[in-house]
Design a protein around this motif. Sequence first.
Motif, PDB file in Angstrom:
ATOM      1  N   ILE A  46      -6.975   2.647  -6.102  1.00  0.00           N
ATOM      2  CA  ILE A  46      -6.328   3.810  -5.988  1.00  0.00           C
ATOM      3  C   ILE A  46      -7.875   4.184  -5.641  1.00  0.00           C
ATOM      4  N   ASP A  47      -8.024   4.554  -4.142  1.00  0.00           N
ATOM      5  CA  ASP A  47      -9.111   5.181  -3.818  1.00  0.00           C
ATOM      6  C   ASP A  47      -9.056   6.528  -3.259  1.00  0.00           C
TER       7      ASP A  47
ATOM      8  N   GLN B   6       1.304  -1.352   0.258  1.00  0.00           N
ATOM      9  CA  GLN B   6       0.278   0.197  -0.277  1.00  0.00           C
ATOM     10  C   GLN B   6       0.709   1.632  -0.505  1.00  0.00           C
ATOM     11  N   GLY B   7       0.680   2.208  -1.357  1.00  0.00           N
ATOM     12  CA  GLY B   7       1.379   3.562  -1.047  1.00  0.00           C
ATOM     13  C   GLY B   7       0.431   4.405  -0.588  1.00  0.00           C
ATOM     14  N   TYR B   8       0.919   6.184  -0.523  1.00  0.00           N
ATOM     15  CA  TYR B   8       0.175   6.971  -0.369  1.00  0.00           C
ATOM     16  C   TYR B   8       0.533   8.005  -1.206  1.00  0.00           C
ATOM     17  N   ARG B   9       0.001   9.452  -1.281  1.00  0.00           N
ATOM     18  CA  ARG B   9       0.896  10.582  -1.436  1.00  0.00           C
ATOM     19  C   ARG B   9      -0.439  11.796  -0.646  1.00  0.00           C
ATOM     20  N   ALA B  10       0.260  12.653   0.332  1.00  0.00           N
ATOM     21  CA  ALA B  10      -0.731  13.812   0.509  1.00  0.00           C
ATOM     22  C   ALA B  10      -0.712  14.768  -0.519  1.00  0.00           C
TER      23      ALA B  10
ATOM     24  N   GLU C 196      -7.975  14.940   1.258  1.00  0.00           N
ATOM     25  CA  GLU C 196      -6.902  13.550   2.078  1.00  0.00           C
ATOM     26  C   GLU C 196      -6.661  12.842   0.992  1.00  0.00           C
ATOM     27  N   PRO C 197      -5.471  12.339   1.350  1.00  0.00           N
ATOM     28  CA  PRO C 197      -4.549  11.638   0.610  1.00  0.00           C
ATOM     29  C   PRO C 197      -4.701  10.940  -0.132  1.00  0.00           C
ATOM     30  N   GLU C 198      -4.416  10.327  -1.296  1.00  0.00           N
ATOM     31  CA  GLU C 198      -4.511   9.706  -2.244  1.00  0.00           C
ATOM     32  C   GLU C 198      -3.991   8.068  -1.701  1.00  0.00           C
ATOM     33  N   ARG C 199      -4.654   7.206  -2.221  1.00  0.00           N
ATOM     34  CA  ARG C 199      -3.831   6.220  -1.120  1.00  0.00           C
ATOM     35  C   ARG C 199      -4.530   4.521  -2.616  1.00  0.00           C
ATOM     36  N   ASN C 200      -3.176   3.491  -2.413  1.00  0.00           N
ATOM     37  CA  ASN C 200      -3.146   2.790  -3.523  1.00  0.00           C
ATOM     38  C   ASN C 200      -2.979   1.338  -2.609  1.00  0.00           C
ATOM     39  N   LEU C 201      -3.588   0.305  -3.384  1.00  0.00           N
ATOM     40  CA  LEU C 201      -3.201  -0.865  -3.070  1.00  0.00           C
ATOM     41  C   LEU C 201      -2.784  -1.993  -4.371  1.00  0.00           C
TER      42      LEU C 201
END
Length: 681
Positions: A505-506, A447-451, A476-481
């Motif tokens: 990507i959420d 799982q990664g993320y980006r603020a 909100e930060p975007e997140r991906n799995l």
Amino acid sequence: MYRIFALVIFLSVTMPVNAETELPEITVTAKGYESETLETPHAITVLKTEEIQRSGKTTVGDLLRGQPGIAVNSDGAWGMNPVIRGMKKEQIVILVDGIRMNSAQPQGAIASYVDLSQIARVEVVKGPASVLYGSGAMGGVINFITKGADFSDKPSMSGTLSAFSSTANEGFKAATSVALSNPNHALSLNVSGLDYNDYEASDGTVEHSGYKQSAFSGQYKYRLSSQQTIKIMAQHQNTDDVWYPGSVKFQNKKLGQVIVHSPEQDRDLFNLAYEQDFKGDSSLKLRTELYYHNVHRTIRAFSKNLQRDYVTNDVDFETVGGAVKLEMFPNDEHYVLAGIDAWRMQGNPNRYMFQPPTFNTKLLSNPFENGELVSTGLFLQDEILLEQWTIKLGARYDRVTGNADKMGNGANMQTTGLESTDNTFSWSTGAIYNYSAALNPYLSLAQGYRAADMRERFETSPRGDGYIHLGNPHLEPERNLTLELGMKGQWERTNYTTAVYFSRIDGAIAGRITERIDPKTGFPIKQTENLSRVDLIGLELSLKHALDNHLWLFASSSYQRGENKEDDEPFFQVPPLEATIGVQYLPEQGFNLDTRFRAVSHQNRIATQFSNGTEDATAGFATVELGFGYRFGKTGVKNDLRFTITNLFDRAYHEHLTEGISGQEPQAVGRSFNLMWSMDY
């Protein structure tokens, strides 16, 4: 295209060969320390010194284009952003010698602030890497490792000289480097420069595509003792007269078409690092570093009707950061990496806009004032080494705070409620089974993320794309799995990699085109917001096969597909299917030859609702590059003279991810004859 790729695979497994076995390929980026790629549960691309030098490429985009899983989003000859598995510049992290390059770029590319003439090696890790690199490493990491020197048993000196010219842009570039070392000192210096004019496409000159660039980098290492080392590094790059043809937009009747350009851009980086190698029953390595990084830009919007700039913007993105990392080897089965890193980036754009209706009155119109992002992260990674299994587990906690004194102007101005903090947890798991050198299946789930970056949070103002952009400080930060399955291996004559992946990507951050019009300027409005969900799937293949000790066949292919679940349509700007095949003959001395054929499929899966009809379907195309040369060699000195032809058949095309007016995107470079010379000593 499929038949050609199948032919290469057929040849690779049927032709006889008497080739030497290659040494294992090493990467430092995937795990944070040196490791073999065959023991790493990730898809990795490594480009070495000779590949970079022989390519004759100037920008990062040109170099990486055609590599499996990598595409390029461009708005000009200089402004090229690598795209990894459909994820663009904000969703990947660019490193130089392991140091994060932060900048909020409205046009152009942060990756283009790297001069390839000074790069010894490029490592690309594909897939989430937030555990080691924090915010933004959702799609992967690109690490540019500069030419340097290392300690030697006795006094030593080496260096390189190179020159390159091309006909398409009547351009010239030159570079030199020198490395001096002895048992306790190591010094390297690199200087390079280029001057490119507007390039010729197959259907004419692409205006405003030339630029000038110069760069310097140096590093010094001093051995305090057998177990302690300090390193000092400095880099400076200046780029002048950069225009972005892909930014051209029709603004209104008074302004006509407008285009963004940068009269001057500078990047400075200073780094101080200390390393201690503790030796004993339980081995321990410590690395600490501090760095300062600044990107200065002068940004202008030029009106063709007025024949002058109607927007001027000067801005510095200044980052101060540091890290402490521990490498621990408690026993033969564990390799533990732990650390803390922190950075603070500040930006304060100084923008003036000439006001309608006459555009003669200049008014201060800063998109935001005293913007700031502060990030602190803690991470832990354990590599478990079993008899045939290598298992990697990692976790990270980040706290990212954004704030500004002001955002927007006039009715859109806001001075309160701008601070927000994101507390984010990211993790990764992976395992690779080393059945044999030829068979190494692997699995990773991460799982990664980006603020949100500074511009997405705070910039509320007109931009060069013809829209008023409304920032959102509480994104909100975007997140991906991402789930990835792959296989990699090498045996006597063949190296290969293959991977399939699914990424969800959420909360993807994007500027959505609205139906609203700003009453003051008459410009349409884009609102920055979080999308509900985006899915990306893909397949990558690469193959390199030795026909003898100096003759190689190589091939690669990439397929990606994206879905924007919120709008129930294809995701915006997903690269099409493509494949590359080629042959390289490279003996130690004498005549050498290489050629490559790249075929790109059409792309008719486009975002119509999200892009408001601005993403066009693109036709497929194929290009051929041909190169040959002669290597003069003698003891201690190597000279290469090389002639290449790019876009051999002068095809008219543009990449799917090229920015520009719908249907009028800048065409790619036409046929070019290039001459290169290099000397290593």
